[in-house]
Design a protein around this motif. Structure first.
Motif, mmCIF file in Angstrom:
data_model
loop_
_atom_site.group_PDB
_atom_site.id
_atom_site.type_symbol
_atom_site.label_atom_id
_atom_site.label_comp_id
_atom_site.label_asym_id
_atom_site.label_seq_id
_atom_site.Cartn_x
_atom_site.Cartn_y
_atom_site.Cartn_z
ATOM 1 N N ARG A 151 0.962 -1.083 0.008
ATOM 2 C CA ARG A 151 -0.038 0.024 -0.121
ATOM 3 C C ARG A 151 0.824 1.215 -0.081
ATOM 4 N N HIS A 152 2.137 1.140 0.823
ATOM 5 C CA HIS A 152 2.877 2.383 0.771
ATOM 6 C C HIS A 152 3.504 2.675 -0.698
ATOM 7 N N ALA A 153 3.639 1.615 -1.458
ATOM 8 C CA ALA A 153 4.434 1.797 -2.756
ATOM 9 C C ALA A 153 3.336 2.472 -3.553
ATOM 10 N N ILE A 154 1.936 2.070 -3.350
ATOM 11 C CA ILE A 154 0.765 2.486 -4.357
ATOM 12 C C ILE A 154 0.578 4.144 -3.684
ATOM 13 N N ASN A 155 0.739 4.241 -2.558
ATOM 14 C CA ASN A 155 0.637 5.785 -2.058
ATOM 15 C C ASN A 155 1.401 6.635 -2.546
ATOM 16 N N GLU A 156 2.734 6.114 -2.807
ATOM 17 C CA GLU A 156 3.896 7.093 -3.398
ATOM 18 C C GLU A 156 3.638 7.531 -5.062
ATOM 19 N N ILE A 157 2.706 7.028 -5.635
ATOM 20 C CA ILE A 157 2.529 7.273 -6.940
ATOM 21 C C ILE A 157 1.687 8.663 -6.863
ATOM 22 N N PRO A 158 2.374 9.707 -7.535
ATOM 23 C CA PRO A 158 1.891 10.990 -7.446
ATOM 24 C C PRO A 158 0.617 11.512 -8.049
ATOM 25 N N TRP A 159 -0.362 10.648 -8.139
ATOM 26 C CA TRP A 159 -1.396 11.043 -8.847
ATOM 27 C C TRP A 159 -2.816 11.357 -8.060
ATOM 28 N N ARG A 160 -3.511 12.369 -8.508
ATOM 29 C CA ARG A 160 -4.820 12.643 -7.815
ATOM 30 C C ARG A 160 -5.832 12.571 -8.816
ATOM 31 N N CYS A 161 -6.598 11.474 -9.007
ATOM 32 C CA CYS A 161 -7.674 11.378 -9.693
ATOM 33 C C CYS A 161 -8.974 11.182 -9.366
ATOM 34 N N ASP A 162 -10.163 11.499 -10.393
ATOM 35 C CA ASP A 162 -11.250 11.335 -9.908
ATOM 36 C C ASP A 162 -11.937 10.051 -9.471
ATOM 37 N N HIS A 163 -11.187 8.948 -9.949
ATOM 38 C CA HIS A 163 -11.498 7.587 -9.420
ATOM 39 C C HIS A 163 -10.349 6.932 -9.115
ATOM 40 N N THR A 164 -10.377 5.884 -8.393
ATOM 41 C CA THR A 164 -9.055 5.140 -8.253
ATOM 42 C C THR A 164 -9.790 3.646 -7.800
ATOM 43 N N ILE A 165 -9.012 2.631 -8.862
ATOM 44 C CA ILE A 165 -9.585 1.202 -8.970
ATOM 45 C C ILE A 165 -8.194 0.505 -8.676
ATOM 46 N N VAL A 166 -8.686 -0.539 -7.726
ATOM 47 C CA VAL A 166 -7.587 -1.607 -7.929
ATOM 48 C C VAL A 166 -8.089 -3.051 -8.316
ATOM 49 N N LEU A 167 -7.657 -3.520 -9.207
ATOM 50 C CA LEU A 167 -8.090 -4.734 -9.966
ATOM 51 C C LEU A 167 -7.043 -5.833 -9.707
ATOM 52 N N GLY A 168 -7.528 -7.195 -9.331
ATOM 53 C CA GLY A 168 -6.366 -8.085 -9.241
ATOM 54 C C GLY A 168 -6.578 -9.367 -8.310
ATOM 55 N N ASP A 169 -5.464 -10.047 -8.370
ATOM 56 C CA ASP A 169 -5.455 -11.388 -7.518
ATOM 57 C C ASP A 169 -4.653 -10.810 -6.462
ATOM 58 N N TRP A 170 -5.286 -10.747 -5.094
ATOM 59 C CA TRP A 170 -4.618 -10.390 -4.027
ATOM 60 C C TRP A 170 -4.022 -11.356 -3.105
ATOM 61 N N ASN A 171 -4.354 -12.700 -3.381
ATOM 62 C CA ASN A 171 -3.515 -13.556 -2.726
ATOM 63 C C ASN A 171 -4.205 -13.597 -1.386
ATOM 64 N N CYS A 172 -5.164 -12.884 -1.042
ATOM 65 C CA CYS A 172 -5.731 -13.194 0.258
ATOM 66 C C CYS A 172 -7.065 -12.858 0.168
ATOM 67 N N GLU A 173 -7.990 -13.056 1.266
ATOM 68 C CA GLU A 173 -9.463 -12.894 1.085
ATOM 69 C C GLU A 173 -9.827 -11.634 1.405
ATOM 70 N N TRP A 174 -10.747 -10.990 0.782
ATOM 71 C CA TRP A 174 -11.074 -9.626 1.091
ATOM 72 C C TRP A 174 -11.545 -9.292 2.444
ATOM 73 N N SER A 175 -11.826 -10.166 3.316
ATOM 74 C CA SER A 175 -11.950 -9.888 4.629
ATOM 75 C C SER A 175 -10.799 -10.277 5.672
ATOM 76 N N ALA A 176 -9.636 -10.128 5.084
ATOM 77 C CA ALA A 176 -8.758 -10.586 5.988
ATOM 78 C C ALA A 176 -8.128 -9.466 6.619
ATOM 79 N N PRO A 177 -7.839 -9.414 7.932
ATOM 80 C CA PRO A 177 -7.292 -8.367 8.827
ATOM 81 C C PRO A 177 -6.319 -7.531 8.271
#
Length: 285
Positions: A151-177
């Motif tokens: 998440r820190h690597a994503i936060n470093e990207i210097p973009w400010r957009c109207d929409h932000t989307i993350v698509l992918g294989d997260w290799n963990c469940e959506w409800s994981a702590p």
């Protein structure tokens, strides 16, 4: 107001899955805008070639463009090549979406792209994710640390957009702590509220807003069959997350067919092409 079709699928380097994904995106592209993330591409496939910056006539003819990650990213480093590059997911998109910028994660876990939509004029940040390191970790502290760094690597990207989307294989469940914690990835599930104190707006000097998981309407089906101690569990590890402003206008579901072809074996209760199930979404912009 227009709508963008979203799609994510781990292909397991299977050529049949690749060809179905291309056909599926071409069909949706004939009807409207789309953005897709595909992981574990077959090495000699059209999408893999296009990801290196090569023009692939068959994809162009079908109205599919692929973000090239071989150019220098915004932080001045060349994207990895060779074996390291093979880990990267690919972001495919409709040619009417204007690509403004692209970033490749130096650890090979995501590719990010910034697009512009003309009607209405909006900017969209897309993170194409394949969080591979997570699958190698058995200890909760390691998984939490991996998610925090990602998440820190994503936060470093210097973009400010109207929409932000993350698509992918997260290799963990959506409800994981480690998905939900502010200290880790900070992607909240439905009904959860973020920290609203100003001191939590940033983390280590970068903006750290909450993301929100768009739970597939058929989430109980799962996108991956997980075997452990003699049982088989259906886990949802492929999904979509968005920023707060996009959440109410986004929906998703796990697909059992791609390009009208079944990708689910009902008799075996398991995926029949890749070892993952694809997920689609719809974003209002």
């Amino acid at each position: 107001m227009s709508e963008i079709y979203l799609f994510t699928w781990n292909l397991k380097k299977d050529r049949a899955a690749h060809d179905l994904a291309v056909k599926h995106l071409a069909q949706h592209g004939a009807r409207g805008l789309f953005i897709a993330c595909v992981q574990e591409l077959p090495g000699r496939s059209d999408l893999a070639k296009a990801r290196t910056g090569k023009k692939v006539a068959d994809l162009t003819a079908q109205g599919i463009e692929v973000v090239s990650t071989f150019s220098p990213d915004l932080r001045g480093r060349e994207a990895p090549t060779g074996l390291a590059f093979a880990k990267f997911p690919a972001i495919a998109h409709h040619p009417h979406l204007v690509l403004l910028d692209a970033v490749a994660d130096e650890d090979g876990e995501f590719v990010a792209a910034r697009f512009e939509v003309h009607a209405p004029k909006k900017t969209i940040s897309v993170i194409g994710l394949h969080a591979k390191s997570q699958s190698d970790m058995k200890v909760a502290e390691d998984r939490g640390g991996s998610r925090a760094l990602l998440r820190h690597a994503i936060n470093e990207i210097p973009w400010r957009c109207d929409h932000t989307i993350v698509l992918g294989d997260w290799n963990c469940e959506w409800s994981a702590p480690e998905m939900q914690s502010w200290h880790c990835f900070y992607a909240l599930r439905e009904g959860f509220s973020p920290f609203d104190e100003p001191s939590f707006a940033q983390r280590r000097g970068f903006e750290h807003p909450p993301l929100y998981v768009v739970q597939p309407r058929n989430v109980a089906m799962g996108t991956y069959r997980f075997r452990d101690s003699g049982i088989v569990q259906a886990k949802t590890i492929d999904f979509i997350a968005v920023d707060k402003g996009s959440y109410s206008g986004t929906r998703s579901q796990i697909l059992t067919t791609v390009a009208t072809t079944p990708v689910w074996n009902a008799a075996l209760a398991a995926p029949s092409v890749s070892d993952h199930m694809p997920v689609e979404g719809h974003l209002r912009v």
